[in-house]
Design a protein around this motif. Structure first.
Motif, PDB file in Angstrom:
ATOM      1  N   THR A 121     -12.815 -23.536  29.185  1.00  0.00           N
ATOM      2  CA  THR A 121     -13.360 -22.573  28.219  1.00  0.00           C
ATOM      3  C   THR A 121     -12.285 -22.112  27.248  1.00  0.00           C
ATOM      4  O   THR A 121     -12.487 -22.078  26.028  1.00  0.00           O
ATOM      5  N   LEU A 122     -11.128 -21.741  27.801  1.00  0.00           N
ATOM      6  CA  LEU A 122     -10.026 -21.289  26.962  1.00  0.00           C
ATOM      7  C   LEU A 122      -9.515 -22.424  26.075  1.00  0.00           C
ATOM      8  O   LEU A 122      -9.254 -22.233  24.880  1.00  0.00           O
ATOM      9  N   ALA A 123      -9.388 -23.625  26.648  1.00  0.00           N
ATOM     10  CA  ALA A 123      -8.898 -24.775  25.881  1.00  0.00           C
ATOM     11  C   ALA A 123      -9.839 -25.115  24.731  1.00  0.00           C
ATOM     12  O   ALA A 123      -9.394 -25.451  23.622  1.00  0.00           O
ATOM     13  N   ASP A 124     -11.142 -25.029  24.981  1.00  0.00           N
ATOM     14  CA  ASP A 124     -12.119 -25.281  23.914  1.00  0.00           C
ATOM     15  C   ASP A 124     -11.961 -24.262  22.785  1.00  0.00           C
ATOM     16  O   ASP A 124     -11.999 -24.614  21.601  1.00  0.00           O
ATOM     17  N   ALA A 125     -11.764 -22.985  23.157  1.00  0.00           N
ATOM     18  CA  ALA A 125     -11.630 -21.928  22.155  1.00  0.00           C
ATOM     19  C   ALA A 125     -10.374 -22.125  21.312  1.00  0.00           C
ATOM     20  O   ALA A 125     -10.338 -21.702  20.144  1.00  0.00           O
ATOM     21  N   TRP A 126      -9.360 -22.753  21.901  1.00  0.00           N
ATOM     22  CA  TRP A 126      -8.097 -22.977  21.197  1.00  0.00           C
ATOM     23  C   TRP A 126      -7.941 -24.407  20.694  1.00  0.00           C
ATOM     24  O   TRP A 126      -6.851 -24.809  20.281  1.00  0.00           O
ATOM     25  N   SER A 127      -9.017 -25.191  20.757  1.00  0.00           N
ATOM     26  CA  SER A 127      -9.001 -26.591  20.306  1.00  0.00           C
ATOM     27  C   SER A 127      -7.940 -27.417  21.048  1.00  0.00           C
ATOM     28  O   SER A 127      -7.231 -28.228  20.454  1.00  0.00           O
ATOM     29  N   LEU A 128      -7.852 -27.183  22.356  1.00  0.00           N
ATOM     30  CA  LEU A 128      -6.870 -27.886  23.182  1.00  0.00           C
ATOM     31  C   LEU A 128      -7.543 -28.582  24.369  1.00  0.00           C
ATOM     32  O   LEU A 128      -6.954 -28.739  25.446  1.00  0.00           O
ATOM     33  N   LYS A 129      -8.767 -29.020  24.161  1.00  0.00           N
ATOM     34  CA  LYS A 129      -9.530 -29.618  25.254  1.00  0.00           C
ATOM     35  C   LYS A 129      -8.837 -30.857  25.822  1.00  0.00           C
ATOM     36  O   LYS A 129      -8.796 -31.064  27.035  1.00  0.00           O
ATOM     37  N   ALA A 130      -8.281 -31.694  24.945  1.00  0.00           N
ATOM     38  CA  ALA A 130      -7.633 -32.925  25.410  1.00  0.00           C
ATOM     39  C   ALA A 130      -6.449 -32.609  26.320  1.00  0.00           C
ATOM     40  O   ALA A 130      -6.237 -33.278  27.341  1.00  0.00           O
ATOM     41  N   LEU A 131      -5.684 -31.562  25.976  1.00  0.00           N
ATOM     42  CA  LEU A 131      -4.536 -31.170  26.791  1.00  0.00           C
ATOM     43  C   LEU A 131      -4.995 -30.702  28.167  1.00  0.00           C
ATOM     44  O   LEU A 131      -4.427 -31.118  29.196  1.00  0.00           O
ATOM     45  N   SER A 132      -5.998 -29.852  28.215  1.00  0.00           N
ATOM     46  CA  SER A 132      -6.460 -29.327  29.504  1.00  0.00           C
ATOM     47  C   SER A 132      -7.019 -30.440  30.375  1.00  0.00           C
ATOM     48  O   SER A 132      -6.785 -30.474  31.590  1.00  0.00           O
ATOM     49  N   GLU A 133      -7.757 -31.363  29.785  1.00  0.00           N
ATOM     50  CA  GLU A 133      -8.323 -32.472  30.549  1.00  0.00           C
ATOM     51  C   GLU A 133      -7.218 -33.351  31.136  1.00  0.00           C
ATOM     52  O   GLU A 133      -7.306 -33.794  32.288  1.00  0.00           O
ATOM     53  N   ASP A 134      -6.177 -33.589  30.351  1.00  0.00           N
ATOM     54  CA  ASP A 134      -5.071 -34.420  30.832  1.00  0.00           C
ATOM     55  C   ASP A 134      -4.333 -33.719  31.975  1.00  0.00           C
ATOM     56  O   ASP A 134      -4.009 -34.340  33.005  1.00  0.00           O
ATOM     57  N   LEU A 135      -4.062 -32.419  31.825  1.00  0.00           N
ATOM     58  CA  LEU A 135      -3.349 -31.677  32.857  1.00  0.00           C
ATOM     59  C   LEU A 135      -4.165 -31.575  34.144  1.00  0.00           C
ATOM     60  O   LEU A 135      -3.630 -31.722  35.248  1.00  0.00           O
ATOM     61  N   LEU A 136      -5.468 -31.333  34.015  1.00  0.00           N
ATOM     62  CA  LEU A 136      -6.317 -31.219  35.195  1.00  0.00           C
ATOM     63  C   LEU A 136      -6.483 -32.562  35.899  1.00  0.00           C
ATOM     64  O   LEU A 136      -6.574 -32.623  37.128  1.00  0.00           O
ATOM     65  N   GLU A 137      -6.507 -33.620  35.131  1.00  0.00           N
ATOM     66  CA  GLU A 137      -6.645 -34.952  35.721  1.00  0.00           C
ATOM     67  C   GLU A 137      -5.419 -35.303  36.563  1.00  0.00           C
ATOM     68  O   GLU A 137      -5.516 -36.036  37.554  1.00  0.00           O
ATOM     69  N   ASN A 138      -4.259 -34.777  36.180  1.00  0.00           N
ATOM     70  CA  ASN A 138      -3.007 -35.097  36.869  1.00  0.00           C
ATOM     71  C   ASN A 138      -2.507 -33.945  37.741  1.00  0.00           C
ATOM     72  O   ASN A 138      -1.329 -33.882  38.070  1.00  0.00           O
ATOM     73  N   THR A 139      -3.411 -33.047  38.133  1.00  0.00           N
ATOM     74  CA  THR A 139      -3.007 -31.898  38.941  1.00  0.00           C
ATOM     75  C   THR A 139      -2.485 -32.329  40.308  1.00  0.00           C
ATOM     76  O   THR A 139      -2.908 -33.344  40.866  1.00  0.00           O
ATOM     77  N   SER A 140      -1.568 -31.523  40.842  1.00  0.00           N
ATOM     78  CA  SER A 140      -1.036 -31.772  42.182  1.00  0.00           C
ATOM     79  C   SER A 140      -1.870 -31.074  43.252  1.00  0.00           C
ATOM     80  O   SER A 140      -1.652 -31.288  44.448  1.00  0.00           O
ATOM     81  N   ALA A 141      -2.812 -30.229  42.848  1.00  0.00           N
ATOM     82  CA  ALA A 141      -3.620 -29.462  43.795  1.00  0.00           C
ATOM     83  C   ALA A 141      -4.804 -30.278  44.295  1.00  0.00           C
ATOM     84  O   ALA A 141      -5.211 -31.275  43.680  1.00  0.00           O
ATOM     85  N   VAL A 142      -5.371 -29.840  45.408  1.00  0.00           N
ATOM     86  CA  VAL A 142      -6.610 -30.419  45.916  1.00  0.00           C
ATOM     87  C   VAL A 142      -7.753 -29.878  45.065  1.00  0.00           C
ATOM     88  O   VAL A 142      -7.941 -28.658  44.969  1.00  0.00           O
ATOM     89  N   VAL A 143      -8.503 -30.753  44.424  1.00  0.00           N
ATOM     90  CA  VAL A 143      -9.601 -30.329  43.557  1.00  0.00           C
ATOM     91  C   VAL A 143     -10.793 -29.964  44.429  1.00  0.00           C
ATOM     92  O   VAL A 143     -11.294 -30.790  45.199  1.00  0.00           O
ATOM     93  N   GLN A 144     -11.218 -28.695  44.335  1.00  0.00           N
ATOM     94  CA  GLN A 144     -12.298 -28.191  45.168  1.00  0.00           C
ATOM     95  C   GLN A 144     -13.632 -28.361  44.449  1.00  0.00           C
ATOM     96  O   GLN A 144     -13.818 -27.848  43.358  1.00  0.00           O
TER      97      GLN A 144
END
Length: 274
Positions: A121-144
């Protein structure tokens, strides 16, 4: 930031750093109503990366922002802060804020669906959707992926149920009582009824079949989030749950031993760590 744009109950010295704190708290606390020590540590580091502050100052700032977030309409406060930060931060500062949000979300070892949604939501508001998607795709956490109402306390309850079902098809009332008692040791601020609801929610997920990937996710999430001492406590909980209806069975013993191995904890099957 113009104080006229600050929340009505904020002080006149409300700053951009306060708005950052509101956004960080919305993620760390607002998504699951829990704020772990590790989340708080990463949150403090994120704020100090923006503005050099000593420990008391950053603590006071977090309290001020949390008060605004909790005493007013939380979603509206988050939207206001996001809008104000869009104009207050440079493009690179906005990207850094997204990175800090990811680190806060990863701090407890579990990335909840609601946390992912807030970041998007925040990334969309700041036109940074591609960045957030890339970071979330490569997260070190267990995706719940079990819903926004699922937290670490549910992971514990899920494993309690796994052990409680190891020998019998049905959970007795006494076994459920032991589960609730043990869960209250982890979160004493919750009522017994709230903790029974945690067990019910975990049972709902368990009833959908305890597939290998669900069990693995719970084991890994707790391994990441808990210290070795707390993992030992969790194993003691599992032993107590297994003993609620009688002596430990071979199946229960083997299951607890496998969990101990997965958590890199040595135990003796007399209920105490080794």
């Amino acid at each position: 930031m113009n104080s006229a744009l600050a929340p009505m109950n904020a002080s006149s010295d409300w700053t951009t750093t306060h708005d950052l704190a509101v956004v960080y708290i919305a993620l760390a606390y607002g998504t699951d109503h829990e704020l772990s020590d590790e989340e708080l540590r990463v949150l403090k580091n994120a704020l100090q990366a923006w503005e050099s502050m000593d420990e008391p100052a950053v603590q006071d700032l977090i309290v001020e922002a949390a008060t605004v977030f909790t005493e007013r309409e939380a979603e509206a406060e988050f939207r206001r802060a996001v809008q104000d930060l869009r104009s207050a931060l440079s493009p690179e500062e906005r990207r850094d804020t997204i990175r800090h949000l990811i680190r806060i979300a990863e701090a407890d070892g579990v990335l909840l669906e609601r946390e992912q949604g807030l970041i998007h939501t925040l990334a969309d508001a700041w036109s940074l959707k591609a960045l957030s998607e890339d970071l979330l795709e490569n997260t070190s956490a267990v995706v719940q992926r079990r819903g926004e109402d699922w937290g670490l306390i549910h992971e514990l309850a899920f494993l309690y149920i796994l052990v409680g079902h190891a020998a019998d098809e049905d959970l007795s009332g006494s076994t459920v009582d032991v589960m609730v008692e043990r869960l209250q040791e982890w979160q004493p601020e919750r009522s017994l009824e709230e903790l029974r609801n945690v067990v019910r929610r975990a049972l709902q997920v368990y009833a959908e079949q305890p597939r290998e990937d669900l069990i693995y996710d719970s084991v890994e999430a707790l391994k990441e989030a808990l210290s070795s001492t707390h993992r030992l406590t969790a194993l003691d909980d599992l032993y107590t749950v297994a003993r609620a209806d009688g002596p430990l069975t071979r199946t229960e013993r083997d299951l607890i031993s496998s969990l101990a191995q997965a958590w890199d904890v040595n135990v003796r099957m007399n209920g105490h760590g080794g």
